[in-house]
Write a protein that holds these residues in place. Sequence first.
Motif, PDB file in Angstrom:
ATOM      1  N   UNK A 169     -13.229   9.389 -29.567  1.00 31.03           N
ATOM      2  CA  UNK A 169     -14.050  10.235 -28.865  1.00 31.03           C
ATOM      3  C   UNK A 169     -13.130  11.675 -28.870  1.00 31.03           C
ATOM      4  N   UNK A 170     -13.843  12.919 -28.944  1.00 28.87           N
ATOM      5  CA  UNK A 170     -13.168  14.135 -28.714  1.00 28.87           C
ATOM      6  C   UNK A 170     -13.795  14.963 -27.804  1.00 28.87           C
ATOM      7  N   UNK A 171     -12.970  15.864 -27.224  1.00 30.55           N
ATOM      8  CA  UNK A 171     -13.521  16.869 -26.179  1.00 30.55           C
ATOM      9  C   UNK A 171     -13.293  18.250 -26.884  1.00 30.55           C
ATOM     10  N   UNK A 172     -14.366  18.977 -26.552  1.00 33.38           N
ATOM     11  CA  UNK A 172     -14.363  20.439 -27.351  1.00 33.38           C
ATOM     12  C   UNK A 172     -15.100  21.177 -26.089  1.00 33.38           C
ATOM     13  N   UNK A 173     -14.790  22.593 -26.473  1.00 30.79           N
ATOM     14  CA  UNK A 173     -15.470  23.750 -25.813  1.00 30.79           C
ATOM     15  C   UNK A 173     -16.077  24.490 -26.711  1.00 30.79           C
ATOM     16  N   UNK A 174     -17.658  24.556 -26.822  1.00 28.23           N
ATOM     17  CA  UNK A 174     -18.489  25.211 -27.608  1.00 28.23           C
ATOM     18  C   UNK A 174     -19.179  26.417 -27.123  1.00 28.23           C
ATOM     19  N   UNK A 175     -19.417  27.332 -28.091  1.00 22.03           N
ATOM     20  CA  UNK A 175     -20.283  28.811 -27.695  1.00 22.03           C
ATOM     21  C   UNK A 175     -21.739  28.222 -27.183  1.00 22.03           C
ATOM     22  N   UNK A 176     -22.122  29.000 -26.223  1.00 19.78           N
ATOM     23  CA  UNK A 176     -23.374  28.693 -25.909  1.00 19.78           C
ATOM     24  C   UNK A 176     -23.643  27.652 -24.804  1.00 19.78           C
ATOM     25  N   UNK A 177     -24.812  27.412 -24.438  1.00 16.56           N
ATOM     26  CA  UNK A 177     -24.990  26.705 -23.141  1.00 16.56           C
ATOM     27  C   UNK A 177     -25.862  25.468 -23.907  1.00 16.56           C
ATOM     28  N   UNK A 178     -25.570  24.364 -24.034  1.00 16.20           N
ATOM     29  CA  UNK A 178     -26.515  23.241 -24.818  1.00 16.20           C
ATOM     30  C   UNK A 178     -27.301  22.709 -23.577  1.00 16.20           C
ATOM     31  N   UNK A 179     -28.494  22.712 -23.600  1.00 15.70           N
ATOM     32  CA  UNK A 179     -29.628  22.362 -22.641  1.00 15.70           C
ATOM     33  C   UNK A 179     -29.762  20.927 -22.143  1.00 15.70           C
ATOM     34  N   UNK A 180     -29.754  20.109 -23.281  1.00 17.55           N
ATOM     35  CA  UNK A 180     -29.899  18.772 -23.238  1.00 17.55           C
ATOM     36  C   UNK A 180     -28.428  17.993 -22.919  1.00 17.55           C
ATOM     37  N   UNK A 181     -28.466  16.893 -22.338  1.00 17.51           N
ATOM     38  CA  UNK A 181     -27.336  16.074 -21.738  1.00 17.51           C
ATOM     39  C   UNK A 181     -26.587  15.710 -23.054  1.00 17.51           C
ATOM     40  N   UNK A 182     -27.515  15.099 -23.774  1.00 16.88           N
ATOM     41  CA  UNK A 182     -26.874  13.956 -24.922  1.00 16.88           C
ATOM     42  C   UNK A 182     -27.505  14.631 -26.171  1.00 16.88           C
ATOM     43  N   UNK A 183     -27.006  14.294 -27.502  1.00 18.04           N
ATOM     44  CA  UNK A 183     -27.370  14.827 -28.682  1.00 18.04           C
ATOM     45  C   UNK A 183     -26.884  13.922 -29.716  1.00 18.04           C
ATOM     46  N   UNK A 184     -27.445  14.141 -30.841  1.00 25.80           N
ATOM     47  CA  UNK A 184     -27.137  13.212 -32.043  1.00 25.80           C
ATOM     48  C   UNK A 184     -27.340  14.150 -33.109  1.00 25.80           C
ATOM     49  N   UNK A 185     -26.259  14.491 -34.056  1.00 25.11           N
ATOM     50  CA  UNK A 185     -26.395  15.419 -35.260  1.00 25.11           C
ATOM     51  C   UNK A 185     -26.283  14.448 -36.361  1.00 25.11           C
ATOM     52  N   UNK A 186     -27.249  14.407 -37.280  1.00 25.02           N
ATOM     53  CA  UNK A 186     -27.230  13.247 -38.437  1.00 25.02           C
ATOM     54  C   UNK A 186     -27.675  14.401 -39.679  1.00 25.02           C
ATOM     55  N   UNK A 187     -26.594  15.000 -40.166  1.00 27.46           N
ATOM     56  CA  UNK A 187     -26.850  16.079 -41.151  1.00 27.46           C
ATOM     57  C   UNK A 187     -25.551  15.695 -42.276  1.00 27.46           C
ATOM     58  N   UNK A 188     -25.802  15.911 -43.600  1.00 25.38           N
ATOM     59  CA  UNK A 188     -24.655  15.646 -44.787  1.00 25.38           C
ATOM     60  C   UNK A 188     -23.767  16.710 -44.711  1.00 25.38           C
ATOM     61  N   UNK A 189     -22.695  16.367 -44.916  1.00 30.22           N
ATOM     62  CA  UNK A 189     -21.471  17.352 -45.391  1.00 30.22           C
ATOM     63  C   UNK A 189     -20.707  17.469 -46.553  1.00 30.22           C
ATOM     64  N   UNK A 190     -20.723  18.651 -46.953  1.00 32.64           N
ATOM     65  CA  UNK A 190     -19.787  18.777 -48.428  1.00 32.64           C
ATOM     66  C   UNK A 190     -19.437  20.199 -48.395  1.00 32.64           C
ATOM     67  N   UNK A 191     -18.903  20.408 -49.292  1.00 28.86           N
ATOM     68  CA  UNK A 191     -18.368  21.682 -50.069  1.00 28.86           C
ATOM     69  C   UNK A 191     -19.418  22.844 -49.591  1.00 28.86           C
ATOM     70  N   UNK A 192     -18.923  23.996 -49.046  1.00 29.48           N
ATOM     71  CA  UNK A 192     -19.874  25.157 -48.907  1.00 29.48           C
ATOM     72  C   UNK A 192     -19.818  25.941 -50.340  1.00 29.48           C
ATOM     73  N   UNK A 193     -21.025  25.772 -50.828  1.00 27.72           N
ATOM     74  CA  UNK A 193     -21.166  26.645 -52.043  1.00 27.72           C
ATOM     75  C   UNK A 193     -20.984  27.942 -52.325  1.00 27.72           C
ATOM     76  N   UNK A 194     -20.884  28.702 -51.046  1.00 29.41           N
ATOM     77  CA  UNK A 194     -20.694  29.991 -50.899  1.00 29.41           C
ATOM     78  C   UNK A 194     -19.118  30.173 -50.676  1.00 29.41           C
ATOM     79  N   UNK A 195     -18.517  29.389 -49.939  1.00 35.66           N
ATOM     80  CA  UNK A 195     -16.961  29.371 -49.860  1.00 35.66           C
ATOM     81  C   UNK A 195     -16.266  28.204 -49.724  1.00 35.66           C
ATOM     82  N   UNK A 196     -15.901  27.859 -51.069  1.00 31.03           N
ATOM     83  CA  UNK A 196     -15.267  26.481 -51.612  1.00 31.03           C
ATOM     84  C   UNK A 196     -14.213  25.986 -50.574  1.00 31.03           C
TER      85      UNK A 196
END
Length: 303
Positions: A169-196
């Motif tokens: 478990x991590x804690x972080x401070x992020x930009x913007x106000x997240x409106x929902x109390x909980x969330x799940x991000x399911x998105x594949x991660x790889x090298x950025x083709x524009x900035x390797x």
Amino acid sequence: MMKQYRVQNDGSGKRIDKLLTFIEPNVSRSEIQSWIKQGHVTVNDSVVKANYKCVEGDTIAWTIPEKQTLTIKAEHLPLEIVYEDDDIIVINKPRGMVVHPSSGHTSGTLVNALLYHCHSGLSTLSGEERAGIVHRIDKDTSGLLVVAKTNEAHRELQKQFKNRQVKRNYEAIVHGVISHDHGLIDAPIGRDPKQRQNMAVVDDGRHAVTHFRVIKRYGEFTHIECQLETGRTHQIRVHMKYINHPIVGDPKYGPRKPFVKFGQVLHARSLEFTHPITEEHLSFESDLPGDFHGVLNRLNKMT
């Protein structure tokens, strides 16, 4: 080893350093720029600069220099040890400390410090440069990680990470106000083709899942807790940017004008796993560091 490439129409007009990052996908752009600077890259038998714009029909030739083996020295550096026995050691890593040596950081790393502290040695499964390292956290991320002293402990911990049996478990401070109390991000991660040198959410990336919940909302920011289901490079940082809530202070994925300048406000708060040898359930927590509290105090005064 000498390599050659003839520039096709789709490569015309591209900078040579950018084009070579696509030809050599496992080499960073900064390393390729160093090849060019050292004269290891030629175009039509002439040395060029990194900003050279390629032309269709150009013949690029480059020699991959042999990598020098780093000599890893034990260094007497301060360590905050949370737990230690004959098989493992749990460290609360400070912000600013690199986990293991690399070409840009040959000393002052966690591995240098551990080699001095652990007289009986560290596991060797990840090689000399990454002795004992089972998982990593970024240089400017603070918090908990477990290190293996023996190869047997290392193998068992690797299995737990692979089977998603380790809770982080991590804690972080992020930009913007997240409106929902909980969330799940399911998105594949790889090298950025524009900035390797960066990571990004890409279609052909590796499976990555991050859970988060809101701890507190501020005027233009949100304090969150994140739980990793997978452990990809820069996972939380990339996923939060992907949903348009980048981590405050993140030099790679945050706004160009940072709210803070010491790095991403991200802390590995808790760590749970089964002891690789005794099979005892272990759970550790780390208080938020002073700079994290400083940002929270600043936000409280603004709201």
